[in-house]
Design a protein around this motif. Sequence first.
Motif, PDB file in Angstrom:
ATOM      1  N   VAL A  71       0.851  -1.193   0.000  1.00  0.00           N
ATOM      2  CA  VAL A  71       0.000   0.000   0.000  1.00  0.00           C
ATOM      3  C   VAL A  71       0.886   1.241   0.000  1.00  0.00           C
ATOM      4  CG1 VAL A  71      -1.748   1.316   1.252  1.00  0.00           C
ATOM      5  CG2 VAL A  71      -1.860  -1.180   1.213  1.00  0.00           C
ATOM      6  N   THR A  72       0.677   2.107  -0.970  1.00  0.00           N
ATOM      7  CA  THR A  72       1.450   3.348  -1.046  1.00  0.00           C
ATOM      8  C   THR A  72       0.636   4.549  -0.611  1.00  0.00           C
ATOM      9  OG1 THR A  72       0.813   3.626  -3.377  1.00  0.00           O
ATOM     10  CG2 THR A  72       2.884   2.469  -2.924  1.00  0.00           C
ATOM     11  N   GLU A  73      -0.695   4.384  -0.545  1.00  0.00           N
ATOM     12  CA  GLU A  73      -1.554   5.505  -0.170  1.00  0.00           C
ATOM     13  C   GLU A  73      -2.908   4.959   0.285  1.00  0.00           C
ATOM     14  OE1 GLU A  73      -3.284   9.628  -2.211  1.00  0.00           O
ATOM     15  OE2 GLU A  73      -2.000   8.251  -3.354  1.00  0.00           O
ATOM     16  N   ALA A  74      -3.331   5.352   1.480  1.00  0.00           N
ATOM     17  CA  ALA A  74      -4.629   4.949   2.005  1.00  0.00           C
ATOM     18  C   ALA A  74      -5.513   6.187   2.150  1.00  0.00           C
ATOM     19  CB  ALA A  74      -4.470   4.257   3.356  1.00  0.00           C
ATOM     20  N   PHE A  75      -6.752   6.075   1.725  1.00  0.00           N
ATOM     21  CA  PHE A  75      -7.681   7.206   1.745  1.00  0.00           C
ATOM     22  C   PHE A  75      -8.663   7.038   2.903  1.00  0.00           C
ATOM     23  CE2 PHE A  75      -5.994   6.898  -2.459  1.00  0.00           C
ATOM     24  CZ  PHE A  75      -5.969   8.179  -2.974  1.00  0.00           C
ATOM     25  N   VAL A  76      -8.641   7.964   3.840  1.00  0.00           N
ATOM     26  CA  VAL A  76      -9.559   7.965   4.978  1.00  0.00           C
ATOM     27  C   VAL A  76     -10.640   9.001   4.706  1.00  0.00           C
ATOM     28  CG1 VAL A  76      -9.799   8.438   7.442  1.00  0.00           C
ATOM     29  CG2 VAL A  76      -7.798   7.187   6.602  1.00  0.00           C
ATOM     30  N   LYS A  77     -11.895   8.561   4.704  1.00  0.00           N
ATOM     31  CA  LYS A  77     -12.991   9.432   4.290  1.00  0.00           C
ATOM     32  C   LYS A  77     -13.598  10.182   5.472  1.00  0.00           C
ATOM     33  CE  LYS A  77     -17.111   9.393   1.366  1.00  0.00           C
ATOM     34  NZ  LYS A  77     -17.902   8.597   0.399  1.00  0.00           N
ATOM     35  N   LYS A 154     -12.488   7.433  -8.270  1.00  0.00           N
ATOM     36  CA  LYS A 154     -12.645   6.666  -7.037  1.00  0.00           C
ATOM     37  C   LYS A 154     -13.496   7.433  -6.029  1.00  0.00           C
ATOM     38  CE  LYS A 154      -8.229   4.119  -7.298  1.00  0.00           C
ATOM     39  NZ  LYS A 154      -8.798   2.764  -7.350  1.00  0.00           N
ATOM     40  N   HIS A 155     -13.277   8.739  -5.949  1.00  0.00           N
ATOM     41  CA  HIS A 155     -14.016   9.559  -4.992  1.00  0.00           C
ATOM     42  C   HIS A 155     -15.488   9.682  -5.379  1.00  0.00           C
ATOM     43  CE1 HIS A 155      -9.785  10.596  -4.528  1.00  0.00           C
ATOM     44  NE2 HIS A 155     -10.055  11.096  -3.334  1.00  0.00           N
ATOM     45  N   SER A 156     -15.738   9.989  -6.644  1.00  0.00           N
ATOM     46  CA  SER A 156     -17.123  10.164  -7.092  1.00  0.00           C
ATOM     47  C   SER A 156     -17.914   8.868  -6.998  1.00  0.00           C
ATOM     48  CB  SER A 156     -17.159  10.685  -8.531  1.00  0.00           C
ATOM     49  OG  SER A 156     -16.574  11.979  -8.593  1.00  0.00           O
ATOM     50  N   ASN A 157     -17.275   7.750  -7.286  1.00  0.00           N
ATOM     51  CA  ASN A 157     -17.955   6.466  -7.205  1.00  0.00           C
ATOM     52  C   ASN A 157     -18.311   6.079  -5.774  1.00  0.00           C
ATOM     53  OD1 ASN A 157     -17.834   6.111  -9.955  1.00  0.00           O
ATOM     54  ND2 ASN A 157     -16.040   4.778  -9.919  1.00  0.00           N
ATOM     55  N   ASP A 158     -17.691   6.759  -4.808  1.00  0.00           N
ATOM     56  CA  ASP A 158     -17.958   6.448  -3.404  1.00  0.00           C
ATOM     57  C   ASP A 158     -18.923   7.448  -2.750  1.00  0.00           C
ATOM     58  OD1 ASP A 158     -16.905   4.351  -1.446  1.00  0.00           O
ATOM     59  OD2 ASP A 158     -16.792   6.173  -0.236  1.00  0.00           O
ATOM     60  N   PHE A 159     -19.452   8.398  -3.534  1.00  0.00           N
ATOM     61  CA  PHE A 159     -20.403   9.356  -2.972  1.00  0.00           C
ATOM     62  C   PHE A 159     -21.561   8.612  -2.310  1.00  0.00           C
ATOM     63  CE2 PHE A 159     -19.491  13.239  -5.930  1.00  0.00           C
ATOM     64  CZ  PHE A 159     -18.297  13.433  -5.260  1.00  0.00           C
ATOM     65  N   GLY A 160     -21.890   9.019  -1.078  1.00  0.00           N
ATOM     66  CA  GLY A 160     -22.996   8.413  -0.355  1.00  0.00           C
ATOM     67  C   GLY A 160     -22.647   7.136   0.381  1.00  0.00           C
ATOM     68  N   GLN A 161     -21.413   6.679   0.247  1.00  0.00           N
ATOM     69  CA  GLN A 161     -20.984   5.447   0.893  1.00  0.00           C
ATOM     70  C   GLN A 161     -19.915   5.730   1.945  1.00  0.00           C
ATOM     71  OE1 GLN A 161     -20.342   2.095  -1.952  1.00  0.00           O
ATOM     72  NE2 GLN A 161     -20.741   3.632  -3.543  1.00  0.00           N
ATOM     73  N   HIS A 162     -19.702   4.757   2.810  1.00  0.00           N
ATOM     74  CA  HIS A 162     -18.675   4.848   3.856  1.00  0.00           C
ATOM     75  C   HIS A 162     -18.814   6.123   4.687  1.00  0.00           C
ATOM     76  CE1 HIS A 162     -16.820   2.090   0.829  1.00  0.00           C
ATOM     77  NE2 HIS A 162     -16.567   1.398   1.928  1.00  0.00           N
ATOM     78  N   LEU A 163     -20.048   6.457   5.015  1.00  0.00           N
ATOM     79  CA  LEU A 163     -20.341   7.633   5.841  1.00  0.00           C
ATOM     80  C   LEU A 163     -21.004   7.158   7.128  1.00  0.00           C
ATOM     81  CD1 LEU A 163     -21.739   9.997   3.054  1.00  0.00           C
ATOM     82  CD2 LEU A 163     -19.479  10.092   4.105  1.00  0.00           C
ATOM     83  N   GLY A 164     -20.195   6.618   8.005  1.00  0.00           N
ATOM     84  CA  GLY A 164     -20.725   6.068   9.241  1.00  0.00           C
ATOM     85  C   GLY A 164     -21.393   7.123  10.126  1.00  0.00           C
ATOM     86  N   THR A 165     -22.442   6.723  10.799  1.00  0.00           N
ATOM     87  CA  THR A 165     -23.139   7.646  11.702  1.00  0.00           C
ATOM     88  C   THR A 165     -22.354   7.877  12.993  1.00  0.00           C
ATOM     89  OG1 THR A 165     -24.390   5.782  12.631  1.00  0.00           O
ATOM     90  CG2 THR A 165     -25.396   6.995  10.806  1.00  0.00           C
ATOM     91  N   ASP A 166     -21.286   7.105  13.203  1.00  0.00           N
ATOM     92  CA  ASP A 166     -20.498   7.250  14.427  1.00  0.00           C
ATOM     93  C   ASP A 166     -19.262   8.112  14.238  1.00  0.00           C
ATOM     94  OD1 ASP A 166     -19.162   5.497  12.789  1.00  0.00           O
ATOM     95  OD2 ASP A 166     -18.597   4.100  14.394  1.00  0.00           O
TER      96      ASP A 166
END
Length: 273
Positions: A71-77, A154-166
């Motif tokens: 892994v060379t880069e990890a994206f934290v949303k 990658k960012h646009s395809n993830d819109f609305g996802q991985h948005l935890g309520t916590d």
Amino acid sequence: MKKTFASLALLSAMLLSTLHAQVVSPSATQKPAIVGIAHVAIRVADLQASRAFYEKLGFAQPFEISKDGKVTEAFVKLNDRQYLELYPASAEQTAAFLHVCFEAVNLPGLYPIYTANGVVAPPVRKAGAGNMLLAWRGPEGQTEEITEYLPGSKHSNDFGQHLGTDRIATHLAAAVVPMKDPAATAAYFIQKMNFVDGGMREGAHVTSPADEKDSAFAFLPESSPEKLVLVFTGVKEKKTLRKLKNRGVSATVQEHRVLVRDPDGNLLVFTLR
């Protein structure tokens, strides 16, 4: 000097005509503008420890980039438009702040404005994650970046996802970094990138994108003990403290702001406004 800048602007327009044939911005008809912080890039000493820390804060990692199985880069949303980019340090490197990237609308239209102001940068290009990117070196050799999200990235395809309520917070409002000459760096953003002068606040020179009230980029003296300060807004002190305690995250309170250190010592500030 003015003639040089004019020549750069003319060259930029010619290069952009080629770029448009390859990548057309969906916001090309909109007024060019910066609309907020897109991401903050950090080199981390222990990628797994950093991932675990941000997971405790409720932030998911929707995707990453690898090379040769590593892994060379990890994206934290943080939210649909804001991320932390974590780069694992090699054996020869130390943990460090790398850069702040801002989000723009009509980035190709912004490029000739900046070059006319004296910003010397390569043309806008399409980056590895699938978005448009403008990257160059700032006054102290630091990386400056501006991006525009494109459909299918990658960012646009993830819109609305991985948005935890916590999530502890949902908006990154400011990044504060040390510089050799904070005043000169602030002047660079104000004069060449059309940022607004926010004056001095708690020892930092504050700037913000024009017409953007919820984002700021500030600069501390290099003698400051802080390597990087990230300010998150829209959270309440007592509720945030309770959440952090329940998740085993150590925190302190200063002037109604909740302070947390990440594994590399960067300071995270959670405040109502």
